[in-house]
Design a protein around this motif. Structure first.
Motif, PDB file in Angstrom:
ATOM      1  N   PRO A   3      27.569  35.040  43.409  1.00  0.00           N
ATOM      2  CA  PRO A   3      26.734  33.708  43.302  1.00  0.00           C
ATOM      3  C   PRO A   3      26.813  34.024  41.471  1.00  0.00           C
ATOM      4  O   PRO A   3      26.460  32.979  40.642  1.00  0.00           O
ATOM      5  CB  PRO A   3      25.756  34.085  44.023  1.00  0.00           C
ATOM      6  N   SER A   4      27.051  34.684  40.823  1.00  0.00           N
ATOM      7  CA  SER A   4      27.438  34.757  39.271  1.00  0.00           C
ATOM      8  C   SER A   4      27.899  34.028  38.419  1.00  0.00           C
ATOM      9  O   SER A   4      27.562  33.543  37.716  1.00  0.00           O
ATOM     10  CB  SER A   4      27.117  36.267  39.006  1.00  0.00           C
ATOM     11  N   ASP A  48      40.572  35.596  34.192  1.00  0.00           N
ATOM     12  CA  ASP A  48      40.173  36.628  33.581  1.00  0.00           C
ATOM     13  C   ASP A  48      38.463  36.432  34.273  1.00  0.00           C
ATOM     14  O   ASP A  48      37.497  37.741  34.715  1.00  0.00           O
ATOM     15  CB  ASP A  48      40.303  37.381  32.090  1.00  0.00           C
ATOM     16  N   LEU A  49      37.826  35.464  33.636  1.00  0.00           N
ATOM     17  CA  LEU A  49      36.135  35.063  33.270  1.00  0.00           C
ATOM     18  C   LEU A  49      36.390  35.089  35.510  1.00  0.00           C
ATOM     19  O   LEU A  49      35.229  35.491  35.724  1.00  0.00           O
ATOM     20  CB  LEU A  49      35.563  33.970  32.915  1.00  0.00           C
ATOM     21  N   ILE A  50      37.545  34.409  36.156  1.00  0.00           N
ATOM     22  CA  ILE A  50      37.001  34.594  37.107  1.00  0.00           C
ATOM     23  C   ILE A  50      36.796  36.072  37.840  1.00  0.00           C
ATOM     24  O   ILE A  50      35.650  36.207  39.024  1.00  0.00           O
ATOM     25  CB  ILE A  50      37.767  33.334  38.207  1.00  0.00           C
ATOM     26  N   ILE A  51      37.907  36.761  37.563  1.00  0.00           N
ATOM     27  CA  ILE A  51      38.188  37.709  38.455  1.00  0.00           C
ATOM     28  C   ILE A  51      37.151  38.614  37.698  1.00  0.00           C
ATOM     29  O   ILE A  51      36.685  40.000  38.631  1.00  0.00           O
ATOM     30  CB  ILE A  51      39.347  38.729  37.099  1.00  0.00           C
ATOM     31  N   GLU A  52      36.373  38.497  36.982  1.00  0.00           N
ATOM     32  CA  GLU A  52      34.470  39.369  36.712  1.00  0.00           C
ATOM     33  C   GLU A  52      33.261  39.096  37.306  1.00  0.00           C
ATOM     34  O   GLU A  52      32.735  39.723  37.770  1.00  0.00           O
ATOM     35  CB  GLU A  52      34.446  38.483  34.771  1.00  0.00           C
ATOM     36  N   HIS A  53      33.816  37.935  38.278  1.00  0.00           N
ATOM     37  CA  HIS A  53      32.475  37.007  38.920  1.00  0.00           C
ATOM     38  C   HIS A  53      33.736  37.163  40.499  1.00  0.00           C
ATOM     39  O   HIS A  53      32.898  36.402  41.541  1.00  0.00           O
ATOM     40  CB  HIS A  53      32.097  35.996  38.816  1.00  0.00           C
ATOM     41  N   ALA A  54      34.914  37.823  41.300  1.00  0.00           N
ATOM     42  CA  ALA A  54      35.605  37.834  42.100  1.00  0.00           C
ATOM     43  C   ALA A  54      34.970  38.840  43.095  1.00  0.00           C
ATOM     44  O   ALA A  54      34.356  39.745  42.385  1.00  0.00           O
ATOM     45  CB  ALA A  54      36.569  37.634  41.810  1.00  0.00           C
ATOM     46  N   ASP A  55      34.658  39.039  43.855  1.00  0.00           N
ATOM     47  CA  ASP A  55      34.655  39.748  45.164  1.00  0.00           C
ATOM     48  C   ASP A  55      36.616  40.711  45.553  1.00  0.00           C
ATOM     49  O   ASP A  55      37.160  40.158  44.880  1.00  0.00           O
ATOM     50  CB  ASP A  55      34.453  39.183  46.664  1.00  0.00           C
ATOM     51  N   PRO A  56      36.244  41.517  45.958  1.00  0.00           N
ATOM     52  CA  PRO A  56      37.550  42.709  46.138  1.00  0.00           C
ATOM     53  C   PRO A  56      38.420  41.476  46.921  1.00  0.00           C
ATOM     54  O   PRO A  56      38.073  41.344  48.087  1.00  0.00           O
ATOM     55  CB  PRO A  56      36.995  43.644  46.674  1.00  0.00           C
TER      56      PRO A  56
END
Length: 137
Positions: A3-4, A48-56
């Motif tokens: 949700p972040s 990279d921004l999305i990866i910081e907020h992605a689930d495994p």
């Protein structure tokens, strides 16, 4: 996605324009930051921004790029790429993007990415490859 990942989340990346990021078709004296490399750097920053907020098991793919390349950046110049999430609609993430070098604003625009399940994406690609291979027979 966590949700972040929401409107307003941002990231800034600084890169130095190296030779691999420049055009060469107009000769050595006209080497500048190549538009395709700039787009690659913008896309990578958004990813990279999305990866910081992605689930495994999640990643993202680009689906739309609309940027203006406003000014030339010379080799050795520092470029700052700024991306900000404008909206998250399901798995679609829309960004405002901009870039500037030490002297000028060099780019502005938008970029959209779609968050994907990596394993499901690989399976879809394998299925497409099988369909392609069947056409060759």
């Amino acid at each position: 996605m966590k949700p972040s990942l929401q409107a307003g989340v941002s990231m800034t990346r600084r890169i130095t324009i190296d030779r691999d990021r420049t055009i060469g078709f107009m000769g050595e004296d006209a080497r500048v930051y190549a538009t395709p490399k700039m787009i690659m750097d913008i896309e990578k920053t958004c990813r990279d921004l999305i990866i910081e907020h992605a689930d495994p098991g999640e990643d993202s793919v680009g689906t739309e790029v609309s940027v203006k390349h406003l000014a030339a950046s010379l080799p050795g110049m520092m470029v700052e790429i700024a991306v900000r999430v404008v909206s998250v609609e399901g798995r679609k993430v829309l960004f405002d993007v901009s870039a500037k070098d030490e002297l000028d604003a060099i780019s502005s625009g938008t970029h959209a990415r779609f968050v994907v399940d990596t394993a499901k994406t690989v399976e879809r690609l394998k299925a497409k490859a099988a369909r392609r291979d069947a056409l060759k027979r």
